[in-house]
Write a protein that holds these residues in place. Structure first.
Motif, short mmCIF file in Angstrom:
data_model
loop_
_atom_site.label_atom_id
_atom_site.label_comp_id
_atom_site.label_asym_id
_atom_site.label_seq_id
_atom_site.Cartn_x
_atom_site.Cartn_y
_atom_site.Cartn_z
N PRO A 108 0.80 -1.23 0.00
CA PRO A 108 0.00 0.00 0.00
C PRO A 108 0.83 1.27 0.00
O PRO A 108 0.45 2.27 -0.63
N VAL A 109 1.99 1.25 0.64
CA VAL A 109 2.86 2.43 0.63
C VAL A 109 3.36 2.70 -0.78
O VAL A 109 3.36 3.84 -1.26
N LEU A 110 3.75 1.64 -1.49
CA LEU A 110 4.19 1.80 -2.87
C LEU A 110 3.05 2.24 -3.77
O LEU A 110 3.25 3.04 -4.70
N LEU A 111 1.84 1.75 -3.50
CA LEU A 111 0.68 2.18 -4.29
C LEU A 111 0.40 3.67 -4.10
O LEU A 111 0.05 4.37 -5.05
N ILE A 112 0.55 4.14 -2.88
CA ILE A 112 0.33 5.57 -2.61
C ILE A 112 1.37 6.41 -3.34
O ILE A 112 1.04 7.42 -3.96
N VAL A 133 0.61 9.19 -6.29
CA VAL A 133 1.04 10.59 -6.21
C VAL A 133 1.86 10.95 -7.44
O VAL A 133 1.67 12.02 -8.04
N TRP A 134 2.76 10.07 -7.84
CA TRP A 134 3.58 10.32 -9.03
C TRP A 134 2.71 10.39 -10.28
O TRP A 134 2.87 11.26 -11.13
N ARG A 135 1.76 9.47 -10.39
CA ARG A 135 0.90 9.40 -11.57
C ARG A 135 -0.07 10.59 -11.62
O ARG A 135 -0.38 11.10 -12.69
N LYS A 182 -14.05 10.59 -6.51
CA LYS A 182 -13.03 10.06 -7.41
C LYS A 182 -11.63 10.24 -6.84
O LYS A 182 -10.77 9.37 -6.98
N LYS A 183 -11.42 11.37 -6.15
CA LYS A 183 -10.10 11.65 -5.59
C LYS A 183 -9.79 10.73 -4.41
O LYS A 183 -8.67 10.26 -4.26
N TYR A 184 -10.77 10.46 -3.57
CA TYR A 184 -10.52 9.70 -2.35
C TYR A 184 -10.89 8.22 -2.45
O TYR A 184 -10.74 7.49 -1.49
N LEU A 185 -11.38 7.79 -3.59
CA LEU A 185 -11.68 6.37 -3.77
C LEU A 185 -10.40 5.54 -3.70
O LEU A 185 -10.40 4.42 -3.17
N PHE A 186 -9.32 6.06 -4.21
CA PHE A 186 -8.05 5.35 -4.14
C PHE A 186 -7.61 5.15 -2.70
O PHE A 186 -7.09 4.09 -2.35
N VAL A 187 -7.83 6.14 -1.86
CA VAL A 187 -7.47 6.03 -0.44
C VAL A 187 -8.26 4.90 0.21
O VAL A 187 -7.72 4.10 0.98
N GLY A 201 -8.45 -0.65 2.28
CA GLY A 201 -9.00 -2.00 2.17
C GLY A 201 -7.91 -3.05 2.01
O GLY A 201 -7.96 -4.11 2.65
N VAL A 202 -6.91 -2.76 1.18
CA VAL A 202 -5.79 -3.70 1.01
C VAL A 202 -5.03 -3.86 2.33
O VAL A 202 -4.66 -4.98 2.72
N ALA A 203 -4.83 -2.77 3.06
CA ALA A 203 -4.12 -2.85 4.34
C ALA A 203 -4.90 -3.67 5.35
O ALA A 203 -4.33 -4.50 6.07
#
Length: 110
Positions: free
Chosen positions: A22-26, A30-32, A60-65, A70-72
């Motif tokens: 999850p840290v790498l996904l975040i 951010v980079w993307r 849409k912005k916070y759905l990724f969070v 959920g993964v964590a």
């Protein structure tokens, strides 16, 4: 009162290394995000500063969070948290009093 946090152990503690995902996904998001949604600054749009954002943009912005959380949570569940059993030798009197308290002992005193 039983202090559950001191007795908490995990059946598979090695899974916590997967919490790096999850840290790498975040970091990837951010980079993307910088390249997918560049900022456009025009002086003509200064009048729209007070305009509120639609709910769809907020979701849409916070759905990724929410997905990363959920993964964590799934990874913590896979680590299988458990309460450690404390082994203590009981005397006969303590055993019978605990059985009386649970309702399994229905006879007189020992």
């Amino acid at each position: 009162m039983i202090d559950y946090w001191n007795q908490l152990v995990f059946a598979n503690p090695g899974i916590f290394f997967l919490l790096l995902i999850p840290v790498l996904l975040i970091l990837w998001q951010v980079w993307r995000y910088r390249y997918l949604y560049p900022t456009l600054r025009l002086p003509i749009l200064d009048g729209l500063k007070g305009h509120t954002r639609p709910v769809r943009g907020f979701i849409k912005k916070y759905l990724f969070v929410l997905r990363v959380l959920g993964v964590a949570f799934i990874l913590v569940a896979l680590a299988r948290p458990q309460i450690a059993l404390m082994k203590k030798r009981l005397t006969l009197k303590e055993l019978i009093s605990s059985l009386r308290w649970t309702g399994l002992w229905k006879y007189g005193s020992p």
